[in-house]
Design a protein around this motif. Structure first.
Motif, mmCIF file in Angstrom:
data_model
loop_
_atom_site.group_PDB
_atom_site.id
_atom_site.type_symbol
_atom_site.label_atom_id
_atom_site.label_comp_id
_atom_site.label_asym_id
_atom_site.label_seq_id
_atom_site.Cartn_x
_atom_site.Cartn_y
_atom_site.Cartn_z
ATOM 1 N N ALA A 1 0.828 -1.205 0.000
ATOM 2 C CA ALA A 1 0.000 0.000 0.000
ATOM 3 C C ALA A 1 0.866 1.260 0.000
ATOM 4 C CB ALA A 1 -0.929 -0.009 1.212
ATOM 5 N N LEU A 2 1.927 1.260 0.806
ATOM 6 C CA LEU A 2 2.818 2.418 0.849
ATOM 7 C C LEU A 2 3.575 2.582 -0.467
ATOM 8 C CD1 LEU A 2 4.242 2.071 4.475
ATOM 9 C CD2 LEU A 2 2.658 3.818 3.638
ATOM 10 N N TYR A 3 4.006 1.457 -1.030
ATOM 11 C CA TYR A 3 4.702 1.510 -2.322
ATOM 12 C C TYR A 3 3.777 2.088 -3.397
ATOM 13 C CZ TYR A 3 7.532 -0.103 -6.280
ATOM 14 O OH TYR A 3 8.284 -0.158 -7.426
ATOM 15 N N ALA A 4 2.507 1.693 -3.354
ATOM 16 C CA ALA A 4 1.528 2.221 -4.307
ATOM 17 C C ALA A 4 1.365 3.727 -4.138
ATOM 18 C CB ALA A 4 0.180 1.522 -4.105
ATOM 19 N N LEU A 5 1.253 4.172 -2.890
ATOM 20 C CA LEU A 5 1.088 5.603 -2.631
ATOM 21 C C LEU A 5 2.312 6.381 -3.117
ATOM 22 C CD1 LEU A 5 -0.494 7.939 -1.437
ATOM 23 C CD2 LEU A 5 0.489 7.389 0.801
ATOM 24 N N GLY A 6 3.510 5.826 -2.886
ATOM 25 C CA GLY A 6 4.720 6.479 -3.366
ATOM 26 C C GLY A 6 4.756 6.587 -4.877
ATOM 27 N N ASN A 7 4.284 5.537 -5.559
ATOM 28 C CA ASN A 7 4.269 5.567 -7.019
ATOM 29 C C ASN A 7 3.256 6.586 -7.550
ATOM 30 O OD1 ASN A 7 6.273 3.662 -7.327
ATOM 31 N ND2 ASN A 7 4.854 1.939 -7.428
#
Length: 311
Positions: free
Chosen positions: A166-172
């Motif tokens: 989820a955090l990786y998605a938000l960063g992307n």
């Protein structure tokens, strides 16, 4: 947070983004296969800290001859994005200490699902049935490649890799939504700075509170700062140089097209890693994993064809 160029003002270049992600996956798939060499004698946190110093050394050496811009236009946005991606990687690698690798990887690869949800319900982007189907097909392919152990052992601890996803998605998503006016090298510098800081903090904590460390690669996550050989530094430098090029292309891809499209192409990192594992180490995939890769490829083709027909 806003950027100098809002996504609505910049047309999607999905096919160009797909090409960049393929190059990114090819490079990272190769360099990541040699992490096992680094892990045999060094620790994860020492690896991150060392790689970040090397990556920044390369960026600074190339800044003048290539005219790189490293100063952020929107410092708050770049810091936020770097912190989010750094936290995702911290949770991801931390989970490796007590969960199967396949399960952790599957959790991280939920990122495209979260990209769809955040894009639709936070930013109001239309996603369409083709993109939803592509994400679903790709994720099924990921699970098949990783094997049955990827879905085994459901528990509260097993939710950590999903949080990393989820955090990786938000960063992307932040790459375009918050940092559309930044250069790829600025975001690269922020990413490696965040990982370098986390690596230094990890080494400090393990120095103050040492853990039992298994021999070889099994002790990668628990190992603090240790004396290492030239081989560690050589392959860490290869990682630094490869990551600069590969991750830089991935960042550029997220600046060129909507994150919900680009995130599907990121599934290709698994087939790319498997290809290099076969070339370098002679590791052979099961028929189920091969079918999973076919599904991953199909997901990417669906997005590419849909984008082309829309144009």
């Amino acid at each position: 947070m806003s950027s100098a160029n809002s996504p609505a003002q910049v047309p999607d270049r999905t096919l160009a983004a797909a090409g960049l992600v393929v190059v990114y996956a090819t490079i990272i798939g190769y360099t990541d296969n040699y992490v096992r060499v680094v892990a045999a004698e060094g620790g994860l946190w020492q690896f991150h800290a060392t790689r970040s110093v090397m990556a920044w050394g390369i960026l600074l050496a190339l800044m003048v001859p290539l005219g790189l811009r490293l100063r952020p236009r929107n410092l708050r946005a770049v810091v936020a994005r770097s912190a989010i991606h750094g936290a995702a990687m911290l949770i991801y690698f931390g989970a490796l200490a007590f969960l199967p690798v396949a399960q952790v990887a599957a959790g991280l690869f939920t990122a495209p699902i979260f990209v769809l949800l955040i894009s639709r319900f936070v930013y109001g982007h239309g996603i369409g049935p083709v993109r939803v189907l592509a994400v679903a097909v790709g994720f099924v392919g990921v699970v098949l490649v990783l094997g049955p152990e990827a879905m085994a052992g459901a528990s509260l601890a097993a939710a950590l890799p999903v949080l990393a996803g989820a955090l990786y998605a938000l960063g992307n998503i932040a790459t375009r939504e918050w940092c559309g006016g930044e250069t790829a090298e600025t975001l690269l510098g922020g990413f490696f700075l965040a990982l370098g800081i986390l690596g230094a903090v990890g080494m400090a904590l393990l120095h103050l509170f040492p853990l039992p460390v298994p021999d070889g690669a099994d002790g990668f996550v628990q190992r603090g700062a240790v004396a290492v050989s030239g081989s560690f530094y050589f392959w860490t430098f290869v990682q630094a140089a490869g990551s600069l090029l590969g991750v830089g292309m991935m960042i550029k891809a997220y600046q060129l097209a909507d994150a919900s499209r680009v995130s599907v192409f990121e599934y290709i990192i698994l087939p790319a890693s498997a290809f290099w594992s076969w070339v370098i180490w002679g590791e052979v995939l099961t028929p189920l994993a091969v079918f999973g890769m076919v599904l991953i490829t199909a997901a990417g083709v669906m997005i590419a064809l849909r984008s082309r027909s829309a144009r």
